[in-house]
Design a protein around this motif. Structure first.
Motif, PDB file in Angstrom:
ATOM      1  N   SER A  65       0.836  -1.207   0.000  1.00 35.01           N
ATOM      2  CA  SER A  65       0.000   0.000   0.000  1.00 35.01           C
ATOM      3  C   SER A  65       0.865   1.248   0.000  1.00 35.01           C
ATOM      4  CB  SER A  65      -0.898   0.025   1.232  1.00 35.01           C
ATOM      5  OG  SER A  65      -1.797  -1.043   1.178  1.00 35.01           O
ATOM      6  N   ASN A  66       0.379   2.236  -0.693  1.00 35.64           N
ATOM      7  CA  ASN A  66       1.077   3.510  -0.727  1.00 35.64           C
ATOM      8  C   ASN A  66       0.372   4.488   0.207  1.00 35.64           C
ATOM      9  OD1 ASN A  66       2.162   5.955  -1.257  1.00 35.64           O
ATOM     10  ND2 ASN A  66       1.850   5.901  -3.479  1.00 35.64           N
ATOM     11  N   PRO A  67       1.012   4.826   1.334  1.00 36.54           N
ATOM     12  CA  PRO A  67       0.341   5.668   2.321  1.00 36.54           C
ATOM     13  C   PRO A  67       0.121   7.098   1.830  1.00 36.54           C
ATOM     14  CG  PRO A  67       2.623   5.248   2.972  1.00 36.54           C
ATOM     15  CD  PRO A  67       2.380   4.441   1.744  1.00 36.54           C
ATOM     16  N   ILE A  87     -11.213  -9.598   9.496  1.00 38.10           N
ATOM     17  CA  ILE A  87     -10.130  -9.288   8.558  1.00 38.10           C
ATOM     18  C   ILE A  87      -9.559  -7.906   8.854  1.00 38.10           C
ATOM     19  CG2 ILE A  87      -9.600  -8.796   6.132  1.00 38.10           C
ATOM     20  CD1 ILE A  87     -11.626 -11.031   5.428  1.00 38.10           C
ATOM     21  N   SER A  88     -10.439  -6.928   9.063  1.00 40.51           N
ATOM     22  CA  SER A  88      -9.878  -5.596   9.272  1.00 40.51           C
ATOM     23  C   SER A  88      -9.163  -5.505  10.622  1.00 40.51           C
ATOM     24  CB  SER A  88     -10.919  -4.498   9.066  1.00 40.51           C
ATOM     25  OG  SER A  88     -11.668  -4.310  10.213  1.00 40.51           O
ATOM     26  N   ASN A  89      -9.624  -6.269  11.599  1.00 39.83           N
ATOM     27  CA  ASN A  89      -8.873  -6.329  12.864  1.00 39.83           C
ATOM     28  C   ASN A  89      -7.502  -6.959  12.660  1.00 39.83           C
ATOM     29  OD1 ASN A  89     -10.797  -5.159  14.465  1.00 39.83           O
ATOM     30  ND2 ASN A  89     -11.743  -7.109  15.046  1.00 39.83           N
ATOM     31  N   ASP A  90      -7.478  -8.046  11.894  1.00 35.67           N
ATOM     32  CA  ASP A  90      -6.196  -8.709  11.620  1.00 35.67           C
ATOM     33  C   ASP A  90      -5.243  -7.747  10.913  1.00 35.67           C
ATOM     34  OD1 ASP A  90      -7.203 -10.951  12.768  1.00 35.67           O
ATOM     35  OD2 ASP A  90      -7.385 -12.146  10.940  1.00 35.67           O
ATOM     36  N   LEU A  91      -5.772  -7.031   9.916  1.00 37.00           N
ATOM     37  CA  LEU A  91      -4.912  -6.093   9.176  1.00 37.00           C
ATOM     38  C   LEU A  91      -4.361  -5.019  10.111  1.00 37.00           C
ATOM     39  CD1 LEU A  91      -6.849  -5.583   5.809  1.00 37.00           C
ATOM     40  CD2 LEU A  91      -5.065  -7.242   6.357  1.00 37.00           C
ATOM     41  N   ALA A  92      -5.221  -4.560  11.011  1.00 34.63           N
ATOM     42  CA  ALA A  92      -4.766  -3.533  11.954  1.00 34.63           C
ATOM     43  C   ALA A  92      -3.639  -4.075  12.825  1.00 34.63           C
ATOM     44  CB  ALA A  92      -5.935  -3.056  12.809  1.00 34.63           C
ATOM     45  N   GLU A  93      -3.755  -5.342  13.202  1.00 32.11           N
ATOM     46  CA  GLU A  93      -2.681  -5.960  14.000  1.00 32.11           C
ATOM     47  C   GLU A  93      -1.379  -6.036  13.207  1.00 32.11           C
ATOM     48  OE1 GLU A  93      -2.721  -7.114  17.090  1.00 32.11           O
ATOM     49  OE2 GLU A  93      -4.769  -7.645  17.653  1.00 32.11           O
ATOM     50  N   TYR A  94      -1.497  -6.486  11.962  1.00 31.14           N
ATOM     51  CA  TYR A  94      -0.281  -6.622  11.150  1.00 31.14           C
ATOM     52  C   TYR A  94       0.424  -5.271  10.967  1.00 31.14           C
ATOM     53  CZ  TYR A  94      -2.792 -10.881   9.534  1.00 31.14           C
ATOM     54  OH  TYR A  94      -3.504 -12.045   9.465  1.00 31.14           O
ATOM     55  N   SER A  95      -0.377  -4.219  10.857  1.00 25.87           N
ATOM     56  CA  SER A  95       0.230  -2.911  10.560  1.00 25.87           C
ATOM     57  C   SER A  95       0.393  -2.055  11.821  1.00 25.87           C
ATOM     58  CB  SER A  95      -0.615  -2.154   9.526  1.00 25.87           C
ATOM     59  OG  SER A  95      -1.922  -1.981  10.015  1.00 25.87           O
ATOM     60  N   LYS A  96       0.466  -2.750  12.932  1.00 27.49           N
ATOM     61  CA  LYS A  96       0.582  -2.085  14.221  1.00 27.49           C
ATOM     62  C   LYS A  96       1.762  -1.106  14.258  1.00 27.49           C
ATOM     63  CE  LYS A  96       1.153  -3.703  18.965  1.00 27.49           C
ATOM     64  NZ  LYS A  96       1.491  -4.940  19.695  1.00 27.49           N
ATOM     65  N   TYR A  97       2.874  -1.472  13.619  1.00 23.34           N
ATOM     66  CA  TYR A  97       4.062  -0.598  13.637  1.00 23.34           C
ATOM     67  C   TYR A  97       4.204   0.204  12.353  1.00 23.34           C
ATOM     68  CZ  TYR A  97       5.050  -3.233  17.790  1.00 23.34           C
ATOM     69  OH  TYR A  97       4.940  -3.806  19.030  1.00 23.34           O
ATOM     70  N   ASP A  98       3.091   0.367  11.673  1.00 29.23           N
ATOM     71  CA  ASP A  98       3.098   1.170  10.455  1.00 29.23           C
ATOM     72  C   ASP A  98       1.764   1.913  10.433  1.00 29.23           C
ATOM     73  OD1 ASP A  98       3.173   2.319   8.018  1.00 29.23           O
ATOM     74  OD2 ASP A  98       3.323   0.458   6.879  1.00 29.23           O
ATOM     75  N   LYS A  99       1.674   2.922  11.271  1.00 29.00           N
ATOM     76  CA  LYS A  99       0.390   3.578  11.498  1.00 29.00           C
ATOM     77  C   LYS A  99      -0.160   4.320  10.282  1.00 29.00           C
ATOM     78  CE  LYS A  99      -0.481   3.074  16.100  1.00 29.00           C
ATOM     79  NZ  LYS A  99      -0.280   1.628  16.224  1.00 29.00           N
ATOM     80  N   GLU A 100       0.656   4.426   9.247  1.00 30.43           N
ATOM     81  CA  GLU A 100       0.190   5.177   8.085  1.00 30.43           C
ATOM     82  C   GLU A 100      -0.836   4.418   7.249  1.00 30.43           C
ATOM     83  OE1 GLU A 100       4.171   6.107   6.378  1.00 30.43           O
ATOM     84  OE2 GLU A 100       3.312   8.119   6.383  1.00 30.43           O
ATOM     85  N   ILE A 101      -0.772   3.116   7.314  1.00 26.00           N
ATOM     86  CA  ILE A 101      -1.698   2.321   6.500  1.00 26.00           C
ATOM     87  C   ILE A 101      -3.026   2.166   7.229  1.00 26.00           C
ATOM     88  CG2 ILE A 101      -2.063   0.101   5.334  1.00 26.00           C
ATOM     89  CD1 ILE A 101       0.263   1.703   4.217  1.00 26.00           C
ATOM     90  N   LYS A 102      -4.083   2.597   6.559  1.00 24.81           N
ATOM     91  CA  LYS A 102      -5.405   2.560   7.190  1.00 24.81           C
ATOM     92  C   LYS A 102      -6.305   1.533   6.486  1.00 24.81           C
ATOM     93  CE  LYS A 102      -5.043   6.485   9.770  1.00 24.81           C
ATOM     94  NZ  LYS A 102      -3.730   6.154  10.344  1.00 24.81           N
TER      95      LYS A 102
END
Ligand code: ADP
Ligand code: MG
Length: 574
Positions: A65-67, A87-102
């Protein structure tokens, strides 16, 4: 292989390690290297539930993804709101250290305004149910003309649920050069057709055996008195308003009897057994397949010719003589990647058989309690309200009638209206389940077969036999029991049967309609400073006891013969 080796960046690895992911699961190992690339191929991945498909597409999509652009880049379509959220909860977990991806989830049955607000703020990945997404596309909230990836998650399930038109409408709006990924547990022809139509030279990846059902089956047991088998069956059926299942009986006669009773009680049921002619059987099976019948009562032999993939329940009304057959029965649910439940209605004497089956299937039965009347009422009520929320209103047709209806109902305010509309549908459940007894064989009995409680006789028809921990040594007399029932339940017309005072404990019988009230009434009460313990007695042994009090009616208030249980009619489901 490690996540690093298949191309996942360290900030995501850190996040998934915190979730306990140590190394990629097979589907991830196979899918991720393709998707990591900028120019990735279309992929069909077939794998059972629980094999880690979410991360297989989720991780690469996040990473790609391009933030800096605010529009939606990746779209994940899935069949249910639960899955969407997951799914969206899982994605939020994966991107926990990349807050730019929503990422966000959109689905029906929830406020669309809130979803719109979130999307307008800018999200990169949307997980969505097809219907709601289409709505948002139509409102021009979601623009999918620029998306890079479409994921069809649980494609087989989406098509099963009738989302084909919506999916096609959505896919038609997506750009040609997008990447399409299809995840599914099975590959029925409908899914194949969809893939042929919308995918571009897809790579096909299959993980493990295709479609082994057994893992998706939950096994549950309900322990009741043999005489309550049918009532327990009804309660279970009522507790699952969307039930679609086969009820297995042992003999043709039993099959016919159970089916007849269900039909008489208003269920969409029918029977399938060897006494029917082939055309008759075909007809029944046909109706069952199209869900015109939701409960099919069958013998093992007759059900053999029936192949239906989406059963929610298998009910063992009676266990088969040959316990091996249980595996075949339960294997008819939990297919095609769905979850299914196999239920056994058993009596206490059959506990050994349950143990044998547990060894055979290498799984434990979850011993469930037969739902009480109030549980069922609650469940049905919410089902009804849920349906009301989701019902599609045909404005065109209904508008013509509205003015007259409005005028007629004008005098009712909103609350009153809701109450009445709900009651129209719901009263029959309330009536039927009013004062119905607890059907569960007493818990104590099930656990430890406590002897004293089974030392009584069988209760008379329509009566429940209670055990009480007081007896002659407590100077307990029958009048005391009658008095306590009156005082503790506050109901004046409970019919009381035999009272049997023993040395250290006693039994009494009372109208079974009031079992629940009596149990409740006696809770936390004392008799001459001793805490009272009342339980429903198990009544298997027939023995005569010398000191029972046969003087039945010592009460002066109204005597009421026990009425037969009220029958209720359920409207046929459409
Ligand atoms: P599917 O979509 O195939 O049914 P999920 O993606 O929901 O499966 O994953 C099933 C479970 O496995 C989830 O609890 C998930 O967190 C876990 N999981 C996924 N990948 C891994 C992994 N690499 N290591 C450990 N657990 C994982
Ligand atoms: Mg999944």
């Amino acid at each position: 292989m490690t996540f690093e080796e298949i191309g996942i960046e360290s900030k995501y690895i850190k996040a998934i390690e915190e979730l306990g992911f140590e190394k990629p699961m097979p589907v991830q190992e196979k899918v991720i290297p393709h998707l990591i690339k900028d120019d990735s191929p279309d992929i069909i991945a077939l794998a059972q539930t629980g094999t880690g498909k979410t991360a297989a597409f989720g991780l690469p999509l996040i990473q790609k993804s391009n933030p800096r652009t605010k529009h939606v880049q990746h779209l994940i379509l899935c069949p249910t709101r639960e899955l969407c959220l997951q799914i969206s909860n899982d994605l939020a977990e994966y991107s926990k250290y990349d807050k730019e991806i929503k990422s966000t989830a959109v689905f029906g049955g929830a406020s669309i305004e809130r979803q719109i607000t979130i999307i307008r703020k800018g999200v990169h990945i949307i997980s969505a149910t097809p219907g709601r997404l289409l709505d948002l596309i139509k409102r021009k909230v979601v623009k999918i003309s620029k998306i890079k990836t479409v994921v069809l998650d649980e494609a087989d399930e989406m098509l099963n649920m009738g989302f084909r038109d919506e999916l096609e409408a959505i896919l038609a709006e997506t750009p040609k050069e997008k990447n399409t990924l299809l995840f599914s547990a099975t590959m029925p022809s409908e899914v194949r057709k969809m893939a042929n139509k919308f995918m571009n030279n897809p790579i096909e990846i299959t993980i493990g055996k295709k479609n082994v059902g057994a893992e998706n089956v939950k096994h549950e047991s309900y322990i009741v008195h043999a005489r309550d088998r049918y009532l327990a069956l009804k309660r279970i059926a009522d507790y699952y308003p969307d039930i679609y299942g086969i009820i297995f009986c042992r003999t043709r006669k039993e099959t016919q009897e159970v089916a007849d009773r269900l039909i008489q009680d208003g269920y969409n049921a029918d029977s399938l057994h060897g006494d029917l002619s082939q055309p008759q059987r075909d007809k029944v099976m046909g109706k069952f397949r199209i869900k015109n019948i939701s409960l099919l009562v069958a013998t093992d032999v007759a059900a053999r010719g029936l192949d239906v993939d989406n059963l929610t329940h298998i009910i063992n009304y009676n266990l088969p003589d040959d316990l091996e057959v249980y595996t075949h029965r339960s294997g008819r649910t939990g297919r095609a990647g769905r979850l299914g439940t196999s239920i056994v209605i058993a009596n206490m004497k059959e506990k050994n058989k349950l143990k044998q089956i547990e060894r055979q299937i290498n799984k434990k039965f979850d011993n469930k309690l037969v739902p009480l009347g109030k549980d069922i009422c609650e469940k049905q009520l919410f089902h009804l309200v849920d349906r009301m929320e989701r019902v599609e209103v045909n404005n065109e047709r209904i508008n013509a009638f509205l003015p007259a209806i409005m005028q007629k109902l004008e005098w009712l305010d909103r609350e009153e209206l809701i109450k009445r509309f709900v009651s129209v549908e719901f009263n029959r459940f309330l009536d039927y389940y009013k004062n119905t007894p607890d059907l569960n064989a007493p818990a104590a009995e099930r656990k430890r077969g406590d002897q004293k409680r089974s030392a009584g006789k069988r209760a008379a028809d329509g009566f429940t036999r209670f055990f009480i921990n007081l007896g002659k040594t407590d100077d307990l007399r029958p009048v005391d029991i009658i008095g306590m029932i009156n005082d503790y339940t506050n109901i004046r017309d409970i019919d009381i049967g035999e009272i049997d005072i023993k040395k250290n404990f006693s039994f009494f019988e009372a109208d079974q309609t009031y079992t629940e009230e009596i149990m409740k009434g006696f809770k936390k009460k004392d008799f001459k400073k001793r805490e009272i313990n009342v339980e429903v007695a198990e009544n298997t042994k027939r023995e005569s006891s010398s000191d029972s009090h046969k003087g039945k009616r010592k009460r002066s208030f109204k005597k009421e013969s026990t009425k037969p249980r009220p029958k209720y009619k359920r409207r046929k489901r459409k």
